[in-house]
Design a protein around this motif. Structure first.
Motif, PDB file in Angstrom:
ATOM      1  N   GLU A 179     -23.776  35.189  39.033  1.00 34.30           N
ATOM      2  CA  GLU A 179     -22.441  34.856  38.524  1.00 34.30           C
ATOM      3  C   GLU A 179     -21.355  35.488  39.387  1.00 34.30           C
ATOM      4  O   GLU A 179     -20.321  34.865  39.647  1.00 34.30           O
ATOM      5  CB  GLU A 179     -22.303  35.327  37.072  1.00 34.30           C
ATOM      6  CG  GLU A 179     -23.115  34.497  36.084  1.00 34.30           C
ATOM      7  CD  GLU A 179     -23.156  35.101  34.694  1.00 34.30           C
ATOM      8  OE1 GLU A 179     -22.721  36.270  34.526  1.00 34.30           O
ATOM      9  OE2 GLU A 179     -23.636  34.419  33.765  1.00 34.30           O
ATOM     10  N   GLY A 180     -21.597  36.721  39.836  1.00 35.68           N
ATOM     11  CA  GLY A 180     -20.633  37.405  40.698  1.00 35.68           C
ATOM     12  C   GLY A 180     -20.469  36.707  42.033  1.00 35.68           C
ATOM     13  O   GLY A 180     -19.352  36.546  42.538  1.00 35.68           O
ATOM     14  N   ALA A 205     -15.982  30.979  44.636  1.00 35.33           N
ATOM     15  CA  ALA A 205     -14.877  30.180  44.091  1.00 35.33           C
ATOM     16  C   ALA A 205     -13.525  30.731  44.542  1.00 35.33           C
ATOM     17  O   ALA A 205     -12.558  29.979  44.676  1.00 35.33           O
ATOM     18  CB  ALA A 205     -14.962  30.160  42.564  1.00 35.33           C
ATOM     19  N   ARG A 206     -13.479  32.056  44.782  1.00 40.91           N
ATOM     20  CA  ARG A 206     -12.232  32.674  45.274  1.00 40.91           C
ATOM     21  C   ARG A 206     -12.090  32.541  46.787  1.00 40.91           C
ATOM     22  O   ARG A 206     -11.122  33.006  47.363  1.00 40.91           O
ATOM     23  CB  ARG A 206     -12.203  34.160  44.899  1.00 40.91           C
ATOM     24  CG  ARG A 206     -12.101  34.431  43.416  1.00 40.91           C
ATOM     25  CD  ARG A 206     -11.722  35.885  43.140  1.00 40.91           C
ATOM     26  NE  ARG A 206     -12.568  36.829  43.841  1.00 40.91           N
ATOM     27  CZ  ARG A 206     -13.702  37.326  43.360  1.00 40.91           C
ATOM     28  NH1 ARG A 206     -14.134  36.939  42.173  1.00 40.91           N
ATOM     29  NH2 ARG A 206     -14.403  38.202  44.054  1.00 40.91           N
TER      30      ARG A 206
END
Length: 200
Positions: free
Chosen positions: A136-137, A143-144
């Motif tokens: 998830e991280g 995504a960033r």
């Protein structure tokens, strides 16, 4: 004879806490076995060496059950091999119920087995949660716009000239790659990307 087993997940983690706890039991360093790797399985050199050395009547100390491993089925299997096949006693220091020297009657064995199942299940659940949080991280970072892996190497100064000659069929693909100091596959991939970027 008393032995101790220590595991830390990587070379970045410190084994001092486990060392202190096991040395308090009077175990000499020559009978302490330390692995610095994941607990996902038992393919660990020091653990394998320890398991070969253990004999009936020996006592193995570990600080906590997750230091033995994090795979539910494999923890139980190794516990069975050590205690039943080899006749070794195991003492988990932070869980007094997991001391095979105590309660060797039917009820004591049942309680120890039950606690082992619960703790080994918890160890595997934590491992899976860690992997999930890592995934998830990574997804959130991507995504960033965070880039992972090595940054791509810059194209050699002669790439555009060589690429043009290759596209005009003046030189072969292998010659073009060699002129740019690249493997053939790398040159071809870079060429395709370059052409797409110029079209866009």
């Amino acid at each position: 004879m008393d032995y101790g087993y220590i595991r830390v997940s990587s070379t970045d983690q410190n084994e001092d806490r486990q060392l202190v706890a096991l040395r308090r039991k009077g175990i000499p360093d020559k009978r302490l076995y330390i692995d610095k790797q994941s607990g996902k399985d038992f393919e660990r050199p020091k653990y394998k060496r320890l398991a070969r050395r253990l004999r009936q009547g020996d006592l193995l100390y570990i600080l906590s059950i997750d230091r033995l491993g994090r795979n539910y089925k494999e923890i139980q299997e190794q516990w069975r091999i050590l205690t039943q096949e080899k006749g070794v006693d195991i003492c988990v220091l932070d869980m007094p119920l997991l001391d095979t020297r105590q309660g060797k009657d039917l009820m004591g064995t049942f309680i120890a087995d039950l606690v082992l199942q619960i703790l080994s299940f918890a160890a595997q659940s934590e491992r899976e949660n860690i992997k999930k949080r890592q995934a998830e991280g990574i997804a959130a970072a991507k995504a960033r716009g965070v880039k992972f892996g090595r940054p791509p190497l810059p194209l050699p100064d002669n790439f555009y000239e060589v690429h043009k000659a290759w596209r005009e069929k003046k030189i072969a693909l292998r010659q073009a790659a060699k002129a740019c100091g690249m493997p053939v596959g790398t040159f071809y991939t870079k060429a395709v990307k370059f052409e797409k970027s110029t079209i866009l």
